[in-house]
Design a protein around this motif. Structure first.
Motif, mmCIF file in Angstrom:
data_model
loop_
_atom_site.group_PDB
_atom_site.id
_atom_site.type_symbol
_atom_site.label_atom_id
_atom_site.label_comp_id
_atom_site.label_asym_id
_atom_site.label_seq_id
_atom_site.Cartn_x
_atom_site.Cartn_y
_atom_site.Cartn_z
ATOM 1 N N SER A 52 -24.433 -37.669 12.218
ATOM 2 C CA SER A 52 -24.336 -38.171 10.850
ATOM 3 C C SER A 52 -23.771 -37.076 9.958
ATOM 4 O O SER A 52 -24.248 -35.934 9.972
ATOM 5 N N LEU A 53 -22.760 -37.417 9.171
ATOM 6 C CA LEU A 53 -22.165 -36.430 8.277
ATOM 7 C C LEU A 53 -23.177 -35.931 7.252
ATOM 8 O O LEU A 53 -23.253 -34.726 6.985
ATOM 9 N N LEU A 54 -23.973 -36.830 6.683
ATOM 10 C CA LEU A 54 -24.949 -36.415 5.677
ATOM 11 C C LEU A 54 -25.995 -35.472 6.261
ATOM 12 O O LEU A 54 -26.351 -34.460 5.648
ATOM 13 N N LEU A 55 -26.507 -35.805 7.455
ATOM 14 C CA LEU A 55 -27.491 -34.924 8.092
ATOM 15 C C LEU A 55 -26.860 -33.587 8.439
ATOM 16 O O LEU A 55 -27.487 -32.526 8.264
ATOM 17 N N SER A 56 -25.625 -33.613 8.911
ATOM 18 C CA SER A 56 -24.934 -32.368 9.257
ATOM 19 C C SER A 56 -24.744 -31.488 8.027
ATOM 20 O O SER A 56 -24.949 -30.268 8.077
ATOM 21 N N LEU A 57 -24.364 -32.105 6.898
ATOM 22 C CA LEU A 57 -24.205 -31.341 5.661
ATOM 23 C C LEU A 57 -25.528 -30.745 5.206
ATOM 24 O O LEU A 57 -25.586 -29.589 4.755
ATOM 25 N N ALA A 58 -26.625 -31.522 5.319
ATOM 26 C CA ALA A 58 -27.942 -31.024 4.925
ATOM 27 C C ALA A 58 -28.354 -29.842 5.789
ATOM 28 O O ALA A 58 -28.879 -28.835 5.288
ATOM 29 N N CYS A 59 -28.119 -29.943 7.102
ATOM 30 C CA CYS A 59 -28.466 -28.844 8.016
ATOM 31 C C CYS A 59 -27.684 -27.589 7.677
ATOM 32 O O CYS A 59 -28.230 -26.478 7.675
ATOM 33 N N MET A 60 -26.396 -27.754 7.384
ATOM 34 C CA MET A 60 -25.585 -26.588 7.068
ATOM 35 C C MET A 60 -26.015 -25.950 5.750
ATOM 36 O O MET A 60 -25.973 -24.722 5.599
ATOM 37 N N ALA A 61 -26.457 -26.772 4.786
ATOM 38 C CA ALA A 61 -26.934 -26.223 3.512
ATOM 39 C C ALA A 61 -28.221 -25.426 3.711
ATOM 40 O O ALA A 61 -28.389 -24.334 3.155
ATOM 41 N N ILE A 62 -29.151 -25.960 4.506
ATOM 42 C CA ILE A 62 -30.402 -25.252 4.803
ATOM 43 C C ILE A 62 -30.113 -23.965 5.552
ATOM 44 O O ILE A 62 -30.685 -22.900 5.269
ATOM 45 N N LEU A 63 -29.203 -24.055 6.510
ATOM 46 C CA LEU A 63 -28.799 -22.881 7.274
ATOM 47 C C LEU A 63 -28.264 -21.786 6.344
ATOM 48 O O LEU A 63 -28.603 -20.605 6.476
ATOM 49 N N GLY A 64 -27.437 -22.178 5.383
ATOM 50 C CA GLY A 64 -26.878 -21.206 4.451
ATOM 51 C C GLY A 64 -27.915 -20.597 3.534
ATOM 52 O O GLY A 64 -27.868 -19.396 3.234
ATOM 53 N N ALA A 65 -28.879 -21.406 3.068
ATOM 54 C CA ALA A 65 -29.940 -20.878 2.200
ATOM 55 C C ALA A 65 -30.780 -19.848 2.939
ATOM 56 O O ALA A 65 -31.132 -18.792 2.387
ATOM 57 N N ALA A 66 -31.101 -20.143 4.193
ATOM 58 C CA ALA A 66 -31.890 -19.204 4.993
ATOM 59 C C ALA A 66 -31.107 -17.919 5.251
ATOM 60 O O ALA A 66 -31.648 -16.801 5.176
ATOM 61 N N ASP A 67 -29.815 -18.050 5.541
ATOM 62 C CA ASP A 67 -28.991 -16.870 5.803
ATOM 63 C C ASP A 67 -28.876 -15.997 4.557
ATOM 64 O O ASP A 67 -28.840 -14.770 4.648
ATOM 65 N N MET A 68 -28.836 -16.623 3.371
ATOM 66 C CA MET A 68 -28.755 -15.872 2.123
ATOM 67 C C MET A 68 -29.955 -14.952 1.953
ATOM 68 O O MET A 68 -29.820 -13.794 1.548
ATOM 69 N N ILE A 69 -31.143 -15.442 2.262
ATOM 70 C CA ILE A 69 -32.353 -14.622 2.149
ATOM 71 C C ILE A 69 -32.281 -13.454 3.116
ATOM 72 O O ILE A 69 -32.599 -12.311 2.772
ATOM 73 N N SER A 70 -31.827 -13.720 4.339
ATOM 74 C CA SER A 70 -31.699 -12.657 5.330
ATOM 75 C C SER A 70 -30.709 -11.588 4.872
ATOM 76 O O SER A 70 -30.977 -10.383 4.965
ATOM 77 N N VAL A 71 -29.558 -12.017 4.364
ATOM 78 C CA VAL A 71 -28.542 -11.079 3.886
ATOM 79 C C VAL A 71 -29.068 -10.269 2.704
ATOM 80 O O VAL A 71 -28.857 -9.056 2.617
ATOM 81 N N TYR A 72 -29.769 -10.921 1.793
ATOM 82 C CA TYR A 72 -30.320 -10.247 0.614
ATOM 83 C C TYR A 72 -31.287 -9.130 1.014
ATOM 84 O O TYR A 72 -31.205 -8.011 0.508
ATOM 85 N N VAL A 73 -32.191 -9.437 1.936
ATOM 86 C CA VAL A 73 -33.152 -8.420 2.372
ATOM 87 C C VAL A 73 -32.430 -7.285 3.083
ATOM 88 O O VAL A 73 -32.690 -6.100 2.829
ATOM 89 N N ARG A 74 -31.517 -7.631 3.989
ATOM 90 C CA ARG A 74 -30.800 -6.597 4.750
ATOM 91 C C ARG A 74 -30.020 -5.681 3.829
ATOM 92 O O ARG A 74 -30.096 -4.445 3.946
#
Length: 422
Positions: free
Chosen positions: A315-337
């Motif tokens: 599903s395109l909508l589910l895929s977009l939601a997963c990618m958005a969550i993935l990006g939010a989590a990666d942002m926190i990791s990058v910020y701490v690093r």
């Protein structure tokens, strides 16, 4: 920490404003170029290859950009500590501009081939090997140390704005006329280089010119190895993104799994950055307080889970939601690093330590693209993405055990460690 700067914004400093513009413009350009070049290579390859063979070409594009980074990073990190970081970053943008303009001309006239595209990608890897350690080490010189965590978050927001709009602009420009995506990238690089050249009057710590250059190049690696907190943060981000790099296979998903075309590819590529921008804006307003190491580990675990669900989605909508969550989590990791690395590293070593970090980032991105492409060629794109997410979760468990300094990190309020002297 000094209290005199705590009430001020990083944007109250002219050099940081110019740096932020340069960072955003370069990220817009690079994101646009990545999406356009990835689609171009995959589309050209699919005219004569099946899905797995074409996916392999995406892996090779990542590999040819990583090799120059791997070879040149020790030298360019040393250069970033010895020479003007602003000029290094600015002239590397000019060189990247030339590559983007050449791509626009080749695509417009229909003269490009896969071999030519691989050659330009290799040269782009060379210019980014110069750009990344210089721009990473430059950021702390634009604000007082007390404002560095806020500047890191604002800098990350600039990168994420670029990562959001770049793929969208690149995807839609490519859909209108393929050469426009590369011309847009060149124009943005012109803006970035102008902003960097306009920066003035930044303070730098004195550079030890008596030590042998080869020994100085090794100092960055020695510092990272000895500083377990920095090593744990950098290596966790490296392995997690290396294994969980679903973005490298987005052209495959857009064309052959979700069937959404180049415009849909731009939306998929922008979704992680939208999530990252939301968390980045929050962090620039409310920096993390307490248990920053645990929060980094948790964010990487969420990154892995989102990767698995994306891999299985149709599903395109589910895929977009997963990618958005993935990006939010990666942002926190990058910020701490980034916060831990910039605050813990002495200024006179930030170029070399930043070079090591850039090499790790490049390994997780470009080499991760190669790994994703090769694995997709072997087991199929869906299984490659799912296995990457599972591997990311395993890495979180291992790093929590192997790096107690990271697990126990409670705040960013550290004094810089001493540079190696042996």
């Amino acid at each position: 920490m000094s209290n005199m700067h705590l009430g001020r914004s990083a944007f109250s400093y002219r050099n940081f404003r110019l740096f932020w513009i340069a960072r955003m413009a370069s990220m817009l350009s690079q994101s646009s170029l990545v999406i356009a070049l990835g689609w171009l290579v995959y589309d050209v390859a699919r005219r004569s290859m099946d899905v797995r063979e074409a996916a392999l070409q995406l892996g090779l594009i990542g590999l040819v950009q990583f090799v120059p980074m791997f070879v040149l990073t020790p030298l360019t990190g040393w250069m970033a500590d010895r020479y003007d970081r602003r000029l290094m970053a600015g002239w590397s943008c000019v060189a990247q501009l030339a590559g983007a303009a050449l791509l626009a001309w080749l695509v417009h006239d229909g003269r490009g081939t896969l071999m030519v595209y691989f050659l330009i990608a290799t040269l782009t890897g060379v210019t980014r090997a110069v750009y990344r350690p210089a721009i990473t080490a430059l950021a702390p010189n634009t604000v007082p140390r007390a404002l560095l965590p806020r500047a890191v978050a604002a800098n990350a927001v600039a990168g994420r704005i670029g990562a959001i709009l770049g793929p969208v602009l690149g995807g839609y420009a490519y859909a209108v006329a393929p050469y426009l995506a590369f011309a847009l990238s060149a124009a943005l690089l012109l803006l970035s280089s102008c902003a960097l050249f306009a920066m003035r009057g930044m303070e730098r710590q004195p550079f030890d010119r008596n030590r042998h250059p080869l020994r100085q190049m090794m100092d960055g690696l020695t510092f990272v190895i000895r500083h377990k907190l920095v090593l744990g943060a950098i290596s966790l981000d490296l392995i997690a993104v290396f294994l969980g790099g679903a973005t490298a296979l987005l052209p495959v998903y857009a064309r052959d799994i979700l069937h959404v075309g180049p415009a849909g590819l731009g939306n998929l590529r922008a979704a992680p950055a939208i999530g990252a921008l939301a968390s980045g804006l929050w962090l620039s307003w409310r920096p993390l307080q307490g248990q920053v190491g645990i929060k980094m580990l948790a964010s990487v675990a969420i990154f892995g889970i989102a990767t698995i669900i994306f891999g299985l989605s149709r599903s395109l909508l589910l895929s977009l939601a997963c990618m958005a969550i993935l990006g939010a989590a990666d942002m926190i990791s990058v910020y701490v690093r980034q916060s831990l690395m910039q605050i813990a590293t002495p200024d006179e070593m930030r170029g070399r330590v930043g070079a090591i970090s850039s090499l790790f980032v490049s390994a997780s991105n470009e080499l991760g693209e190669a790994e994703s492409g090769f694995l997709a060629a072997a087991v199929g794109p869906v299984m490659a993405v799912v296995l990457g997410g599972v591997g990311t979760l395993a890495v979180v468990a291992l790093w929590a055990r192997w790096f107690p300094a990271l697990r126990n990190a409670d705040s960013f309020d550290h004094e810089p460690a001493r540079a190696p002297v042996s």
